[in-house]
Design a protein around this motif. Structure first.
Motif, short mmCIF file in Angstrom:
data_model
loop_
_atom_site.label_atom_id
_atom_site.label_comp_id
_atom_site.label_asym_id
_atom_site.label_seq_id
_atom_site.Cartn_x
_atom_site.Cartn_y
_atom_site.Cartn_z
N LEU A 72 2.59 4.24 -1.15
CA LEU A 72 2.60 5.07 -2.35
C LEU A 72 2.11 4.29 -3.59
O LEU A 72 2.84 4.10 -4.56
CB LEU A 72 4.00 5.63 -2.61
CG LEU A 72 4.11 6.70 -3.70
CD1 LEU A 72 3.17 7.86 -3.44
CD2 LEU A 72 5.53 7.20 -3.82
N ALA A 73 0.89 3.83 -3.50
CA ALA A 73 0.33 3.11 -4.65
C ALA A 73 0.13 4.09 -5.79
O ALA A 73 -0.35 5.20 -5.59
CB ALA A 73 -1.00 2.48 -4.26
N VAL A 74 0.57 3.70 -6.97
CA VAL A 74 0.48 4.60 -8.11
C VAL A 74 -0.57 4.07 -9.09
O VAL A 74 -0.54 2.91 -9.48
CB VAL A 74 1.83 4.72 -8.83
CG1 VAL A 74 1.71 5.60 -10.07
CG2 VAL A 74 2.88 5.26 -7.89
N ARG A 75 -1.51 4.91 -9.40
CA ARG A 75 -2.47 4.55 -10.45
C ARG A 75 -2.23 5.49 -11.62
O ARG A 75 -1.75 6.59 -11.46
CB ARG A 75 -3.91 4.74 -9.96
CG ARG A 75 -4.43 3.58 -9.11
CD ARG A 75 -5.89 3.79 -8.77
NE ARG A 75 -6.12 5.08 -8.13
CZ ARG A 75 -7.01 5.96 -8.57
NH1 ARG A 75 -7.74 5.70 -9.64
NH2 ARG A 75 -7.19 7.11 -7.93
N GLU A 76 -2.60 5.01 -12.78
CA GLU A 76 -2.41 5.87 -13.95
C GLU A 76 -3.72 6.01 -14.67
O GLU A 76 -4.54 5.09 -14.68
CB GLU A 76 -1.38 5.24 -14.90
CG GLU A 76 0.00 5.20 -14.32
CD GLU A 76 0.97 4.45 -15.20
OE1 GLU A 76 0.60 4.16 -16.35
OE2 GLU A 76 2.07 4.15 -14.73
N ASN A 119 0.83 8.15 4.61
CA ASN A 119 1.05 7.38 3.37
C ASN A 119 0.23 7.96 2.22
O ASN A 119 -0.93 8.31 2.36
CB ASN A 119 0.66 5.92 3.61
CG ASN A 119 0.95 5.08 2.39
OD1 ASN A 119 1.84 5.41 1.61
ND2 ASN A 119 0.19 4.00 2.23
N LEU A 120 0.89 8.06 1.07
CA LEU A 120 0.24 8.68 -0.08
C LEU A 120 -0.24 7.65 -1.07
O LEU A 120 0.22 6.50 -1.09
CB LEU A 120 1.25 9.60 -0.79
CG LEU A 120 1.72 10.85 -0.08
CD1 LEU A 120 2.78 11.53 -0.92
CD2 LEU A 120 0.55 11.77 0.19
N GLN A 121 -1.17 8.08 -1.87
CA GLN A 121 -1.44 7.35 -3.11
C GLN A 121 -1.36 8.37 -4.23
O GLN A 121 -1.63 9.54 -4.04
CB GLN A 121 -2.77 6.65 -3.07
CG GLN A 121 -3.96 7.58 -2.85
CD GLN A 121 -5.26 6.80 -2.86
OE1 GLN A 121 -5.29 5.62 -3.16
NE2 GLN A 121 -6.34 7.46 -2.49
N ALA A 122 -0.97 7.88 -5.38
CA ALA A 122 -0.72 8.83 -6.49
C ALA A 122 -1.56 8.46 -7.70
O ALA A 122 -1.79 7.27 -7.97
CB ALA A 122 0.76 8.80 -6.86
N LEU A 123 -2.00 9.48 -8.38
CA LEU A 123 -2.70 9.26 -9.65
C LEU A 123 -1.98 10.08 -10.71
O LEU A 123 -1.82 11.30 -10.57
CB LEU A 123 -4.17 9.70 -9.52
CG LEU A 123 -4.98 9.65 -10.82
CD1 LEU A 123 -5.12 8.22 -11.32
CD2 LEU A 123 -6.35 10.27 -10.62
N VAL A 182 -5.16 3.18 3.42
CA VAL A 182 -4.38 2.26 4.24
C VAL A 182 -3.17 3.02 4.76
O VAL A 182 -2.29 3.39 4.01
CB VAL A 182 -3.90 1.04 3.43
CG1 VAL A 182 -3.16 0.05 4.32
CG2 VAL A 182 -5.07 0.37 2.75
N HIS A 233 -3.50 7.92 1.39
CA HIS A 233 -3.97 6.57 1.11
C HIS A 233 -4.84 6.09 2.27
O HIS A 233 -4.51 6.32 3.42
CB HIS A 233 -2.74 5.66 0.95
CG HIS A 233 -3.04 4.39 0.24
ND1 HIS A 233 -3.79 3.40 0.79
CD2 HIS A 233 -2.67 3.94 -0.99
CE1 HIS A 233 -3.87 2.37 -0.08
NE2 HIS A 233 -3.19 2.70 -1.16
N ALA A 238 0.80 -1.21 0.00
CA ALA A 238 0.00 0.00 0.00
C ALA A 238 0.84 1.27 0.00
O ALA A 238 0.30 2.37 -0.14
CB ALA A 238 -0.93 0.00 1.21
#
Lengths: 693, 420, 252
Positions: free
Chosen positions: A200-204, B115-119, B109, B107, A198
């Motif tokens: 820094l999950a990267v979505r595009e 904690n990060l999530q990136a798009l 979680v 994020h 989990a």
């Protein structure tokens, strides 16, 4: 139907009929390409597949070597079995001398297990080039903190062997996988297992659909392919129809009929166009069949990208391209005096046009830019944008009109070849050659300078950067330019005083030169910046100029004469002397000056310097023509180089000028040319130039 | 001087005065490489200039303040140009005015504090946008690795264990090996093409061209024997093919040297000088290849009465020669006895191997034997053609196919007589 | 109307090593309806250049020429429609049949569309092409090609015909045939300009003869007039007389 239309129709049908009766032409231009393309494609595909399969199915051998060999062996073994189920297998070979075994080809790769010390050392010393992005997230710092006795596995391979290279790539990939698996295990032991995924999950998210991407892929090459089809399809007919008729003697018969030259060329143009479009159509259909059978892989179904309506629109859009190519083929054929001559000129023309069609490959050039004014290139970019789904209607229309206009203009030139007596009646107007002396002809001038260009390129390619720049200049300027020029004059028995224009100009000219040289540089810089908008120059290239011009360990002032006086004298002898004076026999002043400029630009061997140097070349050509003497251009040239070098040496940048500065420079340059114009030797003697008593 | 030598010199001299022959056999091999290479080099550095040196215009949103290393990475990297969000990002992206948008958010979680999530939003139909996406993902992944590492080490895992081992790669092939290898990929193919092109015009010119100009008959009425005339012509055609091939190798070796090195950005050092032990093989290969192609082309062209006819008669042979070279462009092709039995391909493969310093003598033996046999066969056919009155006199209006059929007696060589 | 009217016609080539070359130098003549006008001269005398200017293939450097009242410089299409041009260098399309050739040339020269078929049949009968009309030209014999070639010259029934050295490369029988045809065409009322370097041909065919040498006309008249002027009987002698006279004069 008007009599003219009727005559064109009669000519067209007769031409078509005779063409179809020439079985060989039909076979060569239609049947052969259609049959051969799949054969070539298929063979290529087959070979590549076989190669991939062979590399995939192969069992690779590796050996472990180095001080930490024993420690590394189980690790490498564990990594080697990873992914074995998917593809190639690895087997360890125990050999006494792994290095020699690799050399002999007994093992494919050697894993050299040493301590990390050496790698860290190397990383510390590695100088980063400007092109390499800095790893800013701490990877290098981390490497430096690692214990120096950590195992470092170097996968040693031989890049000149297919199997060895492939084995090395696979083994490194598997070692990486092993690394990741181990770290995951460590993290989960430390109570940080499930969450790792989990971090820094990267979505595009791609805003464009699959068809747009497929359209882009297709759009980049579509025009180029089409161009090649049109050229090869139309060439045989075009060569046969004008050059071939000259050879068979039927052209003269045709010229004595009531059909006008424009009508004759129109009918032939329509024939070439029809055949070219037909063959290109057949080829495209042919290609689509292979795409359908997946001989050519595509990312998205083509049918969703190219709808029938879009295909029809594209067809209309590329029609000027087809017309331009047909007209050019006809022009070349008309200019040739025999079938063979037409063939010789065909290749260079196709290459030049293919170069323009590559415009679609440039990533950052939209149709809404200066490119819209360049025939062929604008169609190429336009087709790409249409296929991607971004139709810029206004600019598509401009592109269409520009290329159509170019086609029309080329047609007119082609019609004019039928009025050029030298070309239509072989027995008259022929230049009589003096015994032993070849007559000077444009193509001979061009060939001579092409050879000089190749020699120059070969010399500059094979003298490294540590080669003394003075010696290199001596070879280039003294040897190639001056030597080539004098050989040229000797070969064609040209009077060297006359050719080199060794005349003293009037004193006003020097004023003009002094005013013109600095302002010319500023205007040139402006041109360079304008060109930069069309052809952006990479920073690296700009940097390398500085390095090249002022090498280390050499006095700048000592070098200055080599970079100012010598080019001034030598290049002027070659370009404004020999080249320009020879071309002036065949071309009017403006085309001659442009040709001299372009050739001068090409001799600077870099696409990025082409525009500015061509600009200078045209400038010097104009100066020489207006003064009737070569000395002003020589002085101007030397001054120009001197100013550019000195300003560069002190770091003064002309690129920082305000628009007003450029305007002032342009005005000064205009003033300089006004002086030259008023004092030109063939000016009306009754109105003497100002300041003359 | 023997009539053969006289004839040969005569042919060569007149060929050197013919523009199309000089261009195709001499100028093309010399000029083609510098020209093409220059185009390639400037083209590639041009496209590289457009993509590599063009900063990616990106919009970044989200809690970046808590992630200093990532923030620094994005701001200090020359490849990124962070622009202010304009609200209509999606439209700008579609229009190509913006290259990518990076949306960072917390994020759900909480694997780590904050904690990060990136798009990463981009437009795949713009090349610049795809490049921006790739650059962004790369930076994000580096930062992800850093975060995981920091966290794991904080939880007590030893740095040494985490590092485990380093992986590097090293190519031990020498500069010359690599140069030879790359040269071997391109050169044999171009070599075959150049020899064929070099033979093409002389072969037509010396047969059909002479008929067209009416000098054929003049030559036949001289006291030189028919054989010596044909042999002189054959030698002359082969000479031009050979010269074209060798000039091409020289020009290629000279040009490739620095340009390819520059293209590789200095990462790969390459040496394109042809190794001395390969030179005799190259020369022998050039001779064999040109002897074969010249023989084939002359046999095909000998039935033509005009230059054009000659051209279309030779073209099938020309293509036939070029077709197998497709197999050469694949670098995995290993030289095998089966391939050694195919003319043209075998010589090309011998040359390829020689450039890499590999000499497989048994296969070279087969190659020489096969090529010589093929040449002998063609010359035998040529002898039969020369013996045929109708062909020599130029009144034969059939093609090679009709002639061969006639030779084997299945059908009388009865070309349709022109109505006179 | 004078069918062919030439005044001061000049053709200058600029040559690199020889400077200006006057291939045709101030030529003037006029042809009457229904006569055969002969241009007699050696090779390179300027005959072909003159005739090419008349048929608008080449543009005159100076002077004026008109065919059926149309000026070659201002109305080249009308000139070409009013004349048929035959020379050894005007070849036929090898891949067309004889009939197609005639149809093509009739149409392209603006012969009324409705009458083309009848005209072609008439020509085929008249020139005895009959059984070969359907065969491709490249399979025809030399003599038959010549017939088709003459037929295509008159396909659009022009009032003026130009024959530029028509007998070059023909054997005796074919050359005689050619002379016969030219005579017949004159009898049909055509105005014919005919160039040759063969004296007997000129003697037999021409109503009036112009002797051309180094781009200039040195004499022009009927055979009887030329005989009277020079006092020599044979055309060959008359020709040599004028050429020698020209040679004595300073060359331009």
């Amino acid at each position: 139907m008007s009599p003219a239309t009727r005559r064109i129709a009669t000519l067209f049908t007769t031409e078509l009929r005779t063409m179809l009766r020439d079985r060989r032409t039909v076979i060569m231009s239609i049947v052969l390409p259609v049959v051969l393309m799949p054969v070539f494609l298929f063979a290529q595909q087959l070979m590549e597949e076989r190669r991939t399969r062979a590399l995939e199915a192969r069992a690779y051998t590796y050996a472990v070597d180095g001080v930490l060999a024993e420690e590394a062996r189980p690790l490498v073994a564990a990594a080697a079995v990873r992914g074995e189920a998917r593809s190639a297998r690895f087997r360890e070979a125990r050999v006494d001398d792994p290095g020699a075994a690799l050399e002999r080809g007994e093992v494919d790769v050697v894993v050299d297990a040493t301590e990390a010390r050496a790698v860290q050392e190397a990383a510390r010393h590695e100088r980063r080039g400007p092109g390499r992005p800095a790893a800013l997230v701490g990877a290098d710092e981390w490497l430096a903190t690692l214990p120096p006795d950590l195992p470092a596995l170097t996968v040693v391979y031989r890049g000149d062997r297919d199997a060895s290279e492939s084995a090395a790539a696979r083994l490194r990939e598997r070692l990486g996988e092993e690394q990741r698996a181990r770290r995951l295990a460590l993290a989960s032991d430390a109570g940080f297992g499930a969450e790792v995924e989990a971090v820094l999950a990267v979505r595009e998210e791609n805003l464009s659909g699959g068809d747009e991407v497929a359209g882009l892929a297709l759009g980049r090459v579509a025009t180029l392919l089409l161009l090649v089809f049109l050229f090869t399809g139309g060439a045989i007919v075009a060569q046969d129809t004008l050059a071939g008729e000259k050879e068979r003697g039927t052209l003269e018969t045709l010229l004595t009929t009531a059909a006008t030259r424009v009508e004759i060329v129109t009918a032939k143009f329509l024939l070439v166009l029809a055949v070219g479009v037909l063959i290109a159509g057949v080829q495209v259909a042919n290609l689509l069949v292979y795409v359908g059978f997946e001989l050519i892989p595509t990312s998205a179904p083509l049918a969703t990208v190219v709808t029938p309506a879009l295909a029809a629109g594209l067809f209309l859009f590329v029609l000027p391209l087809a017309a331009l190519i047909s007209a050019m083929l006809l022009l070349v054929s008309g200019y040739a005096r025999s079938y063979r001559e037409a063939q010789i000129n065909f290749m260079p023309m196709m290459l030049a046009c293919a170069g323009l069609a590559l415009a679609a490959m440039m990533p950052a050039v939209p149709l809404r830019s200066a490119i819209v004014l360049v025939p062929i290139a604008n169609i190429s970019v336009g087709v790409k944008e249409v296929l991607v789904g971004r139709a810029d209607w206004l600019f598509l229309a401009i592109a269409w009109a520009v290329t159509a206009g170019a086609a029309g203009w080329t047609m007119r030139l082609a019609a004019r070849t039928l009025s050029t007596e030298r070309l239509i009646v072989p027995s008259t107007g022929e230049t009589y050659e003096r015994p032993g002396v070849p007559a000077l002809r444009p193509e001979r001038i061009f060939t001579w300078f092409a050879v000089m260009w190749a020699v120059l390129l070969l010399v500059s390619l094979n003298t490294g950067p540590d080669f003394d720049i003075r010696l290199q200049l001596l070879i280039n300027l003294g040897g190639i330019f001056v030597g080539g020029s004098f050989l040229f004059m000797r070969r064609f028995r040209l009077d060297w005083r006359e050719t080199l224009l060794l005349r003293v100009p009037r004193w006003e000219v020097w004023v003009a030169v002094l005013v013109g040289a600095p302002s010319g540089i500023a205007v040139g810089t402006g041109v360079f910046q304008l060109a930069n908008r069309i052809v952006p120059v990479p920073v690296e290239v700009l940097e390398s100029f500085g390095q090249y011009l002022v090498p280390e360990g050499m006095s700048f002032w000592m070098l200055l004469p080599f970079l100012t006086l010598m080019p001034g004298v030598c290049e002027e002898i070659a370009f404004r002397g020999v080249l320009q004076q020879s071309l002036r026999r065949f071309f009017r002043p403006v085309p001659a000056a442009l040709l001299v400029g372009i050739i001068f630009g090409l001799f600077h061997v870099s696409l990025f310097r082409l525009f500015p140097t061509a600009f200078l070349g045209v400038l010097f050509a104009a100066v020489t023509m207006l003064t009737g003497s070569i000395y002003p251009a020589m002085v101007w040239h030397a001054l120009n180089n001197g100013i550019a070098l000195v300003t560069g040496y002190y770091g003064w940048s002309l690129a920082a000028l305000e628009p007003a500065g450029y305007a002032a420079a342009t005005a000064l340059l205009a003033l300089s040319f006004w002086i030259l114009w008023r004092t030109r030797p063939d000016a009306d003697p009754r109105s003497p130039a100002p300041g003359r008593t | 001087m023997s009539p053969l030598l006289t004839l040969y010199r005569f042919e060569v001299r007149s060929a050197l005065r013919e523009r199309s022959i000089v261009i195709n056999s001499i100028l093309l091999p010399i000029l083609l490489y510098p020209g093409l290479m220059w185009l390639m080099f400037t083209g590639i550095s041009f496209v590289r200039g457009q993509t590599d040196d063009m900063a990616s215009r990106i919009v970044v949103s989200g809690p970046l303040e808590a992630h200093a290393p990532l923030d620094r990475a994005l701001r200090q990297d020359r490849r990124f140009q962070i622009v202010d969000p304009a609200g209509e990002d999606a439209a700008a992206l579609r229009a190509g005015a913006l290259d990518a948008r990076l949306e960072l958010s917390v994020h759900p979680v909480a694997a780590l504090p904050g904690n990060l999530q990136a798009l990463v939003v981009y437009d795949g139909s713009h090349e610049r946008s795809s490049a921006a996406r790739q650059r962004l993902v790369e930076v994000l992944e580096q930062y992800r690795d850093l975060q995981i590492r920091t966290e794991t080490l904080a939880r007590g895992v030893a740095a040494r264990d985490w590092a485990g081992f380093l992986v590097e790669g090293r190519n031990v092939a020498s500069e010359r090996d690599m140069g030879g290898f790359l040269l071997g990929l391109m050169l044999p193919l171009m070599f075959v093409v150049m020899v064929a092109v070099g033979c093409f015009y002389p072969a037509i010119d010396t047969t059909a061209g002479e008929r067209e100009r009416g000098t054929w008959e003049t030559l036949m009425t001289t006291s030189a024997s028919r054989t010596s005339i044909v042999v002189a012509k054959y030698l002359y055609v082969a000479t031009f093919g050979c010269v074209a091939g060798l000039l091409n190798v020289a020009a290629m070796a000279l040009t490739m040297r620095t340009i390819v090195g520059q293209l590789a950005g200095g990462a790969v050092a390459l040496d394109f000088s042809v190794r001395p032990e390969a030179l005799p093989v190259l020369a022998a290969g050039a001779v064999l290849l040109s002897a074969f192609i010249a023989a084939g082309m002359m046999v095909f062209a000998s039935f033509a009465r005009t230059f054009r006819e000659g051209q279309s008669m030779i073209t099938p042979f020309y293509l036939l020669v070029l077709l197998p070279t497709v197999f050469l462009s694949s670098r995995g092709t290993a030289f095998s006895p089966a391939l050694a039995a195919i003319p043209v391909v075998n010589v090309a493969l011998v040359i390829r191997d020689a450039l890499s310093g590999v000499f497989q003598w048994p296969l070279i033996g087969i190659t020489v034997a096969v090529t010589l046999a093929a040449i002998a066969g063609l010359l035998r056919l040529a002898a039969a053609i020369v013996a045929a009155e109708a062909v020599v006199a130029g009144s034969y209006s059939g093609t090679l196919a009709t002639f061969v059929r006639g030779l084997f007696g299945r059908a009388a060589p009865a070309p349709k007589e022109t109505a006179r | 109307m004078i069918p062919v009217d030439v005044a001061g016609l000049t053709k200058i080539y600029v040559d690199q090593s020889r400077g200006e070359v006057r291939a045709v130098d101030d030529i003037s003549f006029a042809c009457q309806p229904g006569e055969i006008f002969g241009l007699l001269g050696a090779n390179g005398a300027g005959k072909t250049t003159t005739l090419r200017m008349l048929s608008t293939i080449l543009a005159p450097s100076a002077g004026r020429a008109a065919v059926m009242g149309h000026d070659v410089a201002t109305a080249p299409e009308h000139v070409r429609r009013s004349l048929g041009f035959y020379s050894a260098s005007t070849a036929l399309y090898p891949r067309l049949t004889g009939r197609e050739t005639l149809e093509f040339f009739a149409r392209i020269n603006g012969f009324p569309e409705a009458a083309v078929a009848a005209r072609v049949e008439a020509l085929i009968t008249r020139f005895g092409i009959g059984e070969y009309a359907g065969a491709r030209v490249d399979t025809l014999s030399q003599g038959m090609k010549q017939k088709v070639s003459i037929a295509r010259t008159v396909a659009h029934d022009p009032p003026v015909l130009i024959f530029d050295e028509p007998s070059v490369g023909l054997d005796v029988l074919n050359a005689l045939e050619m002379q016969k045809v030219i005579g017949e065409l004159r009898d049909d009322g055509k105005t014919i300009i005919f160039s040759t370097h063969i004296m007997s041909e000129a003697e037999r065919l021409c109503d009036r003869i112009a002797i051309i040498h180094r781009g200039r006309i040195h004499a022009c008249g009927t055979l009887a007039e030329l005989r009277a002027a020079t006092g020599r009987h044979y055309l060959e002698d008359i020709f040599v007389h004028y050429v020698e006279q020209a040679g004595a004069a300073p060359t331009p």
